[in-house]
Design an enzyme around this catalytic site. Structure first.
Site, PDB file in Angstrom:
ATOM      1  N   GLY A  34     -10.094  14.733  -8.876  1.00  0.00           N
ATOM      2  CA  GLY A  34     -11.468  14.344  -8.816  1.00  0.00           C
ATOM      3  C   GLY A  34     -12.107  14.915  -7.795  1.00  0.00           C
ATOM      4  NE  ARG A  35      -9.575  14.204  -1.615  1.00  0.00           N
ATOM      5  CZ  ARG A  35     -10.161  13.200  -0.764  1.00  0.00           C
ATOM      6  NH1 ARG A  35     -11.481  13.736  -0.251  1.00  0.00           N
ATOM      7  NH2 ARG A  35      -9.590  12.238  -0.205  1.00  0.00           N
ATOM      8  N   GLY A  40      -6.212  16.982  -1.104  1.00  0.00           N
ATOM      9  CA  GLY A  40      -6.083  15.462  -1.004  1.00  0.00           C
ATOM     10  C   GLY A  40      -6.536  15.123   0.528  1.00  0.00           C
ATOM     11  CB  CYS A  42      -2.854  15.978   3.756  1.00  0.00           C
ATOM     12  SG  CYS A  42      -2.322  17.146   5.081  1.00  0.00           S
ATOM     13  CD  GLU A 199      -1.217  -2.551  17.785  1.00  0.00           C
ATOM     14  OE1 GLU A 199      -1.797  -1.731  17.263  1.00  0.00           O
ATOM     15  OE2 GLU A 199      -0.359  -3.403  17.197  1.00  0.00           O
ATOM     16  CB  THR A 267      -5.463  -2.056  10.497  1.00  0.00           C
ATOM     17  OG1 THR A 267      -6.490  -2.033   9.769  1.00  0.00           O
ATOM     18  CG2 THR A 267      -6.294  -2.378  11.828  1.00  0.00           C
ATOM     19  CG  ASP A 309       0.809   8.223   1.515  1.00  0.00           C
ATOM     20  OD1 ASP A 309       1.876   8.890   2.065  1.00  0.00           O
ATOM     21  OD2 ASP A 309      -0.245   8.524   2.241  1.00  0.00           O
ATOM     22  CB  ALA A 317       1.372  15.255   4.581  1.00  0.00           C
ATOM     23  CG  HIS A 441      14.935  30.910  31.141  1.00  0.00           C
ATOM     24  ND1 HIS A 441      14.734  29.439  31.480  1.00  0.00           N
ATOM     25  CD2 HIS A 441      14.579  31.668  32.182  1.00  0.00           C
ATOM     26  CE1 HIS A 441      14.027  29.494  32.722  1.00  0.00           C
ATOM     27  NE2 HIS A 441      13.971  30.903  33.122  1.00  0.00           N
TER      28      HIS A 441
HETATM   29  P1  NAI Z   1      -0.346   2.551  11.475  1.00  0.00           P
HETATM   30  O1  NAI Z   1       0.435   1.428  10.445  1.00  0.00           O
HETATM   31  O2  NAI Z   1       0.321   3.497  12.106  1.00  0.00           O
HETATM   32  O3  NAI Z   1      -0.738   1.542  12.756  1.00  0.00           O
HETATM   33  C1  NAI Z   1      -1.651   0.305  12.491  1.00  0.00           C
HETATM   34  C2  NAI Z   1      -1.597  -0.534  13.713  1.00  0.00           C
HETATM   35  O4  NAI Z   1      -2.651  -1.334  13.625  1.00  0.00           O
HETATM   36  C3  NAI Z   1      -0.369  -1.353  13.806  1.00  0.00           C
HETATM   37  O5  NAI Z   1      -0.169  -0.941  15.322  1.00  0.00           O
HETATM   38  C4  NAI Z   1      -0.736  -2.600  13.663  1.00  0.00           C
HETATM   39  O6  NAI Z   1      -0.270  -3.578  14.334  1.00  0.00           O
HETATM   40  C5  NAI Z   1      -2.503  -2.638  13.974  1.00  0.00           C
HETATM   41  N1  NAI Z   1      -3.272  -3.686  13.651  1.00  0.00           N
HETATM   42  C6  NAI Z   1      -3.122  -4.239  12.188  1.00  0.00           C
HETATM   43  N2  NAI Z   1      -4.125  -5.114  12.084  1.00  0.00           N
HETATM   44  C7  NAI Z   1      -4.693  -5.265  13.344  1.00  0.00           C
HETATM   45  C8  NAI Z   1      -5.701  -6.338  13.841  1.00  0.00           C
HETATM   46  N3  NAI Z   1      -6.363  -7.177  13.093  1.00  0.00           N
HETATM   47  N4  NAI Z   1      -6.104  -6.320  15.163  1.00  0.00           N
HETATM   48  C9  NAI Z   1      -5.350  -5.268  15.808  1.00  0.00           C
HETATM   49  N5  NAI Z   1      -4.485  -4.410  15.407  1.00  0.00           N
HETATM   50  C10 NAI Z   1      -4.083  -4.522  14.203  1.00  0.00           C
HETATM   51  O7  NAI Z   1      -1.670   2.877  10.510  1.00  0.00           O
HETATM   52  P2  NAI Z   1      -2.545   4.232  10.770  1.00  0.00           P
HETATM   53  O8  NAI Z   1      -2.659   4.554  12.127  1.00  0.00           O
HETATM   54  O9  NAI Z   1      -3.739   3.685  10.065  1.00  0.00           O
HETATM   55  O10 NAI Z   1      -1.698   5.126   9.848  1.00  0.00           O
HETATM   56  C11 NAI Z   1      -1.729   5.032   8.434  1.00  0.00           C
HETATM   57  C12 NAI Z   1      -0.661   5.851   7.896  1.00  0.00           C
HETATM   58  O11 NAI Z   1      -1.057   7.165   8.038  1.00  0.00           O
HETATM   59  C13 NAI Z   1       0.503   5.470   8.689  1.00  0.00           C
HETATM   60  O12 NAI Z   1       1.532   5.277   7.805  1.00  0.00           O
HETATM   61  C14 NAI Z   1       0.771   6.813   9.137  1.00  0.00           C
HETATM   62  O13 NAI Z   1       2.275   7.295   9.605  1.00  0.00           O
HETATM   63  C15 NAI Z   1       0.089   7.844   8.452  1.00  0.00           C
HETATM   64  N6  NAI Z   1      -0.598   8.793   9.316  1.00  0.00           N
HETATM   65  C16 NAI Z   1       0.343   9.806   9.768  1.00  0.00           C
HETATM   66  C17 NAI Z   1      -0.015  10.917  10.564  1.00  0.00           C
HETATM   67  C18 NAI Z   1       0.886  11.806  11.238  1.00  0.00           C
HETATM   68  O14 NAI Z   1       1.937  11.868  10.713  1.00  0.00           O
HETATM   69  N7  NAI Z   1       0.575  12.470  12.342  1.00  0.00           N
HETATM   70  C19 NAI Z   1      -1.468  11.103  10.992  1.00  0.00           C
HETATM   71  C20 NAI Z   1      -2.451  10.085  10.470  1.00  0.00           C
HETATM   72  C21 NAI Z   1      -1.729   8.878   9.538  1.00  0.00           C
END
Ligand code: NAI
Length: 462
Positions: A34-35, A40, A42, A199, A267, A309, A317, A441
């Protein structure tokens, strides 16, 4: 009514990769998206645009901090935000057009619009119903909401809004020290924003190796990020274009408020399955909203599969891509396989953080005998030459068999180095196998070999 062997719903990394593999295997394939562009979350508002901004902001950091040390003198560049966003959008465009090209090359039909499944074997897009022998749901995820915090994508933003702010904010509060919060928080910190991360837990990046967590937080603090740990955000509100975020410290229930020009809510994410009609079809859903699947990614309704997901497992991804290829093989009557024990995770900050397999904490909990081989990038000549001596490689191997069980890297090119360990783990290699492999190296990868040597008779350069 058009008829297809496979209709994939969603053109993110899971969906588009699945469609390409289906087409390569001779299946008549369509993708519903739909976009306006393919790729997506990513490609459009996630991994790819954030990497463009990470690269741009890191380049600025290099110019400000390291150029003069190398004899490159003169005024450091200034940020032209609209040009930086244009560069980011150009990167997105190149990638999304690339997928469109691959669709044409593989004769994949793009059904433009949002899809639903009115009945088994049918996909509805707009007013049209298409027949499909197999349906693959690859509808991805969306940011989780936080009670008391209303996202307007202007002042209080998710990662989507954070990638297109009208200007670089002076102050930013990031809620959540997970992957998104730290990647984007560090982008803005490097561009000059005063970033405070709030956090809930006592450590950043939950689930990651404890030693890496500590080093990572120390390095981020050195880059200017502030952390409020053990704090549950209660609410956030906007008054006259400024936000205030109230949190409660878990240790004593005391409340405090932070003011900021921008609040990034990071979060977590949740599966996006709205409007697909899954309830009416009787597709079983797990407690946290994920679509339930069997070992062949088939849902509780035959002929309907789900990947990425939208199902359980890490929201990554590359995990979605692997499932996309595997389910295509299954549909084509072949053997699809994903090794869930060897899925790397990478955080694209500077330095990068990468991990695969078990953490030391997990091994302790399992009561498994293990040895640790650790090597600091300070002992790596190449890393020192490019001001990237911070961080280390930590390799975990079975105490008896020496088989590699996991690796955790913080340092230069960690996201690439980790794949040497992934291959080793896929082949059931021992730490000694890595140690006996000649590494060129001077490369960062020598640090991996040294960590492997540290599992045996010891590293050379420490
Ligand atoms: P996350 O699950 O990695 O981290 C969320 C954080 O928010 C946790 O540390 C949690 O304790 C904290 N939190 C939750 N509620 C809170 C509150 N009320 N007050 C304060 N802290 C709170 O989630 P994130 O960073 O949003 O990423 C979402 C998904 O996207 C993840 O599954 C991640 O693996 C994926 N992602 C992966 C990337 C990569 O592989 N480089 C890049 C971006 C996203």
């Amino acid at each position: 009514m058009a008829e297809f062997d496979v209709i994939v719903i969603g053109a993110g990394p899971g969906g588009y990769v699945c469609a390409i593999r289906c087409a390569q295997l001779g299946l008549k394939t369509a993708v519903v998206e739909g976009r306006d562009t393919l790729g997506g979350t990513c490609l459009n508002v996630g991994c790819i645009p954030s990497k463009a901004l990470l690269h741009a902001s890191h380049s600025l950091h290099e110019a400000e901090h390291n150029f003069a040390k190398m004899g490159l003198v003169g005024a450091a560049p200034k940020v032209d935000w609209s040009k930086m966003l244009a560069y980011k959008d150009d990167v997105i465009g190149q990638n999304t057009k690339g997928i469109e090209f691959l669709f044409k090359k593989n004769k994949i039909t793009w059904l433009k619009g949002w899809g639903s499944i009115p009945a088994q074997g049918q996909v509805k897009v707009g007013d049209e119903v298409h027949k499909a022998k197999n349906i693959v749901i690859a509808s991805g995820s969306e940011p989780s909401s936080l009670p008391g915090v209303e996202v307007d994508e202007k002042v209080i933003v998710t990662s989507t809004g954070a990638l297109a702010l009208p200007k670089v904010p002076e102050t930013m509060v990031v809620i959540g020290a997970g992957v998104i919060g730290l990647e984007l928080g560090s982008v803005y910190a490097r561009l000059g924003t005063k970033v405070t991360v709030v956090e809930y837990l006592e450590a950043i990046t939950p689930g990651m190796d404890g030693e890496v967590q500590k080093t990572f937080q120390r390095l981020l603090k050195r880059q200017g990020l502030d952390f409020v740990m053990g704090a549950a955000v209660q609410n956030a509100e906007v008054k006259k274009g400024k936000a205030s975020v109230t949190y409660k410290l878990r240790k004593d229930d005391s409340e405090a408020t932070l003011e900021a020009d921008c609040v990034l809510v990071a979060t977590g994410r949740k599966p996006y399955t709205d409007g697909l009609g899954l309830e009416a079809l009787g597709v079983e859903i797990e407690k946290r909203g994920q679509i339930k699947t069997d070992t062949h990614w088939q849902t509780s309704v035959s002929g309907i599969y789900a990947i990425g997901d939208a199902i359980s497992g890490p929201m990554l991804a590359h995990k979605a891509e692997d499932e996309g290829m595997a389910v295509a093989e299954v549909i084509a009557g072949k053997h699809g396989h994903v090794n869930y024990g060897v899925i790397p995770g990478v955080i694209y900050t500077a330095p990068e953080v990468a991990s695969v397999g078990k953490t030391e904490e997990q091994l302790k909990e399992e009561g498994r005998g293990y040895k640790v081989g650790k090597f600091s990038f300070m002992g790596n000549g190449r890393a020192k030459a490019v001001f990237q001596g911070d961080g280390f490689v930590k390799l975990l191997a079975d105490a008896e068999t020496d088989r590699v069980l996991g690796a955790h890297i913080i340092g230069p090119a960690a996201g690439d180095l980790i794949h040497e360990i992934c291959v080793a783990m896929e082949f059931g290699a021992s730490a000694q196998d890595i140690a006996l492999t000649c590494h060129a190296h001077p490369t960062f990868s020598e640090a991996v070999r040294e960590a492997a040597l540290a599992c045996g008779d010891g590293p050379i350069h420490s």
